[in-house]
Design an enzyme around this catalytic site. Structure first.
Site, PDB file in Angstrom:
ATOM      1  N   GLY A  94       0.805  -1.209  -0.063  1.00  0.00           N
ATOM      2  CA  GLY A  94       0.033  -0.097  -0.052  1.00  0.00           C
ATOM      3  C   GLY A  94       0.791   1.349   0.033  1.00  0.00           C
ATOM      4  O   GLY A  94       2.191   1.294   0.038  1.00  0.00           O
ATOM      5  N   SER A 132       6.118  -2.034  -1.997  1.00  0.00           N
ATOM      6  CA  SER A 132       5.693  -2.935  -3.201  1.00  0.00           C
ATOM      7  C   SER A 132       4.903  -2.649  -4.296  1.00  0.00           C
ATOM      8  O   SER A 132       3.684  -3.055  -4.338  1.00  0.00           O
ATOM      9  CB  SER A 132       5.543  -4.543  -2.495  1.00  0.00           C
ATOM     10  OG  SER A 132       4.588  -4.488  -1.689  1.00  0.00           O
ATOM     11  N   GLY A 187       2.087   5.568   4.397  1.00  0.00           N
ATOM     12  CA  GLY A 187       1.309   6.314   5.422  1.00  0.00           C
ATOM     13  C   GLY A 187      -0.016   5.511   5.138  1.00  0.00           C
ATOM     14  O   GLY A 187      -1.158   5.958   5.812  1.00  0.00           O
ATOM     15  N   SER A 188      -0.251   4.449   4.510  1.00  0.00           N
ATOM     16  CA  SER A 188      -1.459   3.898   4.307  1.00  0.00           C
ATOM     17  C   SER A 188      -1.883   3.029   5.691  1.00  0.00           C
ATOM     18  O   SER A 188      -2.946   2.687   6.069  1.00  0.00           O
ATOM     19  CB  SER A 188      -1.527   2.775   3.252  1.00  0.00           C
ATOM     20  OG  SER A 188      -0.620   1.967   3.259  1.00  0.00           O
ATOM     21  N   GLY A 189      -0.546   2.653   6.441  1.00  0.00           N
ATOM     22  CA  GLY A 189      -0.788   1.745   7.603  1.00  0.00           C
ATOM     23  C   GLY A 189      -0.223   0.504   7.716  1.00  0.00           C
ATOM     24  O   GLY A 189      -0.330  -0.191   8.693  1.00  0.00           O
ATOM     25  N   LYS A 190       0.834   0.259   6.650  1.00  0.00           N
ATOM     26  CA  LYS A 190       1.489  -1.041   6.743  1.00  0.00           C
ATOM     27  C   LYS A 190       2.084  -1.531   7.881  1.00  0.00           C
ATOM     28  O   LYS A 190       1.936  -2.449   8.530  1.00  0.00           O
ATOM     29  CB  LYS A 190       2.232  -1.165   5.533  1.00  0.00           C
ATOM     30  CG  LYS A 190       1.633  -0.859   4.126  1.00  0.00           C
ATOM     31  CD  LYS A 190       2.865  -0.940   2.813  1.00  0.00           C
ATOM     32  CE  LYS A 190       3.614  -0.065   3.030  1.00  0.00           C
ATOM     33  NZ  LYS A 190       3.422   1.634   2.794  1.00  0.00           N
ATOM     34  N   SER A 191       2.968  -0.621   8.503  1.00  0.00           N
ATOM     35  CA  SER A 191       3.926  -0.638   9.664  1.00  0.00           C
ATOM     36  C   SER A 191       2.771  -0.917  10.903  1.00  0.00           C
ATOM     37  O   SER A 191       3.147  -1.763  11.573  1.00  0.00           O
ATOM     38  CB  SER A 191       4.887   0.187   9.634  1.00  0.00           C
ATOM     39  OG  SER A 191       5.632   0.397   8.704  1.00  0.00           O
TER      40      SER A 191
HETATM   41  N1  LIG Z   1      10.548   8.427  -3.522  1.00  0.00           N
HETATM   42  C1  LIG Z   1      10.258   7.234  -2.057  1.00  0.00           C
HETATM   43  N2  LIG Z   1       8.791   6.694  -2.570  1.00  0.00           N
HETATM   44  C2  LIG Z   1       8.463   6.165  -1.389  1.00  0.00           C
HETATM   45  N3  LIG Z   1       8.675   6.105  -0.336  1.00  0.00           N
HETATM   46  C3  LIG Z   1       9.869   6.673   0.161  1.00  0.00           C
HETATM   47  C4  LIG Z   1      10.525   7.484  -0.984  1.00  0.00           C
HETATM   48  N4  LIG Z   1      11.710   7.966  -0.316  1.00  0.00           N
HETATM   49  C5  LIG Z   1      11.843   7.747   0.729  1.00  0.00           C
HETATM   50  N5  LIG Z   1      10.726   6.846   1.092  1.00  0.00           N
HETATM   51  C6  LIG Z   1      10.581   6.141   2.377  1.00  0.00           C
HETATM   52  O1  LIG Z   1      10.822   4.725   2.293  1.00  0.00           O
HETATM   53  C7  LIG Z   1       9.807   3.772   2.525  1.00  0.00           C
HETATM   54  C8  LIG Z   1       9.306   2.703   1.160  1.00  0.00           C
HETATM   55  O2  LIG Z   1      10.447   1.796   1.369  1.00  0.00           O
HETATM   56  P1  LIG Z   1       9.851   0.692   0.662  1.00  0.00           P
HETATM   57  O3  LIG Z   1      11.212  -0.291   0.615  1.00  0.00           O
HETATM   58  O4  LIG Z   1       8.770  -0.107   1.244  1.00  0.00           O
HETATM   59  O5  LIG Z   1       9.554   1.070  -0.697  1.00  0.00           O
HETATM   60  S1  LIG Z   1       9.254  -0.124  -2.164  1.00  0.00           S
HETATM   61  O6  LIG Z   1       8.439  -1.044  -1.660  1.00  0.00           O
HETATM   62  O7  LIG Z   1      10.564  -0.205  -2.709  1.00  0.00           O
HETATM   63  O8  LIG Z   1       8.724   0.736  -3.318  1.00  0.00           O
HETATM   64  C9  LIG Z   1       8.417   4.503   2.828  1.00  0.00           C
HETATM   65  O9  LIG Z   1       8.161   4.048   3.985  1.00  0.00           O
HETATM   66  P2  LIG Z   1       6.640   3.601   4.533  1.00  0.00           P
HETATM   67  O10 LIG Z   1       6.008   5.220   4.630  1.00  0.00           O
HETATM   68  O11 LIG Z   1       6.641   3.038   5.517  1.00  0.00           O
HETATM   69  O12 LIG Z   1       5.875   3.120   3.234  1.00  0.00           O
HETATM   70  C10 LIG Z   1       9.154   5.851   3.071  1.00  0.00           C
HETATM   71  O13 LIG Z   1       9.465   6.301   4.576  1.00  0.00           O
HETATM   72  N1  LIG Z   2      -6.885   2.404  10.710  1.00  0.00           N
HETATM   73  C1  LIG Z   2      -5.671   2.342  10.650  1.00  0.00           C
HETATM   74  N2  LIG Z   2      -4.803   1.456  10.467  1.00  0.00           N
HETATM   75  C2  LIG Z   2      -3.246   1.699  10.168  1.00  0.00           C
HETATM   76  N3  LIG Z   2      -2.815   2.956  10.539  1.00  0.00           N
HETATM   77  C3  LIG Z   2      -3.850   4.079  10.938  1.00  0.00           C
HETATM   78  C4  LIG Z   2      -5.228   3.758  11.024  1.00  0.00           C
HETATM   79  N4  LIG Z   2      -5.845   4.846  11.113  1.00  0.00           N
HETATM   80  C5  LIG Z   2      -5.023   5.942  11.365  1.00  0.00           C
HETATM   81  N5  LIG Z   2      -3.821   5.293  11.052  1.00  0.00           N
HETATM   82  C6  LIG Z   2      -2.561   6.262  11.429  1.00  0.00           C
HETATM   83  O1  LIG Z   2      -1.814   6.168   9.912  1.00  0.00           O
HETATM   84  C7  LIG Z   2      -0.540   6.366   9.957  1.00  0.00           C
HETATM   85  C8  LIG Z   2       0.245   4.909   9.259  1.00  0.00           C
HETATM   86  O2  LIG Z   2       1.511   5.023   9.087  1.00  0.00           O
HETATM   87  P1  LIG Z   2       2.365   3.874   8.784  1.00  0.00           P
HETATM   88  O3  LIG Z   2       2.087   2.547   9.648  1.00  0.00           O
HETATM   89  O4  LIG Z   2       3.873   4.193   8.887  1.00  0.00           O
HETATM   90  O5  LIG Z   2       2.088   3.658   7.525  1.00  0.00           O
HETATM   91  P2  LIG Z   2       2.799   2.978   6.244  1.00  0.00           P
HETATM   92  O6  LIG Z   2       3.936   1.722   6.881  1.00  0.00           O
HETATM   93  O7  LIG Z   2       1.966   2.527   5.318  1.00  0.00           O
HETATM   94  O8  LIG Z   2       3.765   3.916   5.662  1.00  0.00           O
HETATM   95  C9  LIG Z   2       0.021   6.019  11.599  1.00  0.00           C
HETATM   96  O9  LIG Z   2       0.303   7.303  12.297  1.00  0.00           O
HETATM   97  C10 LIG Z   2      -1.381   5.359  12.348  1.00  0.00           C
HETATM   98  O10 LIG Z   2      -1.476   5.823  13.592  1.00  0.00           O
END
Ligand SMILES: Nc1ncnc2c1ncn2[C@@H]1O[C@H](COP(=O)(O)OS(=O)(=O)O)[C@@H](OP(=O)(O)O)[C@H]1O
Ligand SMILES: Nc1ncnc2c1ncn2[C@@H]1O[C@H](COP(=O)(O)OP(=O)(O)O)[C@@H](O)[C@H]1O
Length: 199
Positions: free
Chosen positions: A34, A108, A37-41
């Site tokens: 996803g 991904s 910021g979608s909530g994966k972690s």
């Molecule tokens: N250009 C760009 N695009 C997307 N994300 C970025 C970028 N630069 C840094 N970040 C940070 O790196 C996290 C994504 O890494 P991933 O290894 O999950 O990415 S990927 O699957 O290879 O597309 C991603 O973490 P998540 O927010 O947890 O998804 C970001 O914090």
């Molecule tokens: N239903 C939900 N599920 C997951 N995260 C949520 C939800 N509602 C709000 N959030 C907030 O959204 C943010 C998601 O961040 P994060 O888990 O780092 O996303 P990702 O790993 O996809 O980048 C967190 O601040 C979390 O508290």
């Protein structure tokens, strides 16, 4: 094709089945995909805690963390993202072989890369979880301030802004994190895993 030649596969003395029997549970990958910021972690870690409490051996592989070490040589071009996911797929497979449940939290963004990982594993070893959240909501959350930087052009090739995200077509589960709470999403996952006798 790999570059190594003259290599021979060694069978292990303790098999995946032996480890599963000892652990008293199946081993498989829960693949979260996803937007940033979608909530994966958040969901992967909340589920990991629940599984831990149930004495189910598990480990979370997270994009940000893996990019600090194993994949520190990779950036965010399409080619590097593909290599990132290929490596994680191989690592996840090792965890499955070790008898554990592995939860992966990577954007991904490409379907073919996710399919490649699915095909590395057995049918009952890969569960694709689409963590679905509209871009505008992810952008509002912006937990790391990255969307703001991407909009300002400070971060190039940012997923959803200047780099594509291909939605899963037929994921095992879809979690709509703009509609359901973290706890509700985790419950949905636990229900699914129980219904499939995976936990
Ligand atoms: N250009 C760009 N695009 C997307 N994300 C970025 C970028 N630069 C840094 N970040 C940070 O790196 C996290 C994504 O890494 P991933 O290894 O999950 O990415 S990927 O699957 O290879 O597309 C991603 O973490 P998540 O927010 O947890 O998804 C970001 O914090
Ligand atoms: N239903 C939900 N599920 C997951 N995260 C949520 C939800 N509602 C709000 N959030 C907030 O959204 C943010 C998601 O961040 P994060 O888990 O780092 O996303 P990702 O790993 O996809 O980048 C967190 O601040 C979390 O508290």
């Amino acid at each position: 094709m790999g570059k190594s030649t003259n290599i021979v596969w060694h069978e292990t003395s303790v098999t995946k089945e032996d480890r599963r029997k000892q652990n008293n549970h199946h081993s498989f990958v829960i693949w979260f995909t996803g937007l940033s910021g979608s909530g994966k972690s958040t969901i992967a870690n909340a589920l990991a805690k629940k599984l831990f409490e149930k004495e189910i051996k598990n480990y979370v592989l997270d994009g940000d963390n893996i990019r600090h070490g194993l994949n520190r040589d990779l950036g965010f071009s399409d080619k590097d993202r593909t290599e990132n996911i290929r490596r994680i797929g191989e690592v996840a497979k090792l965890f499955v072989d070790s008898g554990q449940v592995v939860l992966t939290a990577f954007i991904s963004p490409f379907r073919t890369d996710r399919e490649l990982v699915r095909n590395l594993l057995e049918k009952d070893e890969f569960i694709e979880v689409y963590v679905k959240c509209p871009l505008e909501d992810c952008e509002k959350r912006d937990p790391k301030g990255l969307y703001k930087k991407a909009r300002e052009g400070i971060i190039p090739e940012f997923t959803g802004i200047s780099s594509p995200y291909e939605e899963p077509i037929d994921p095992e589960i879809t979690l709509e994190t703009n509609k359901y709470s973290i706890d509700q999403c985790v419950e949905q996952l636990i229900d699914y895993l129980s219904s499939k006798n995976l936990i």
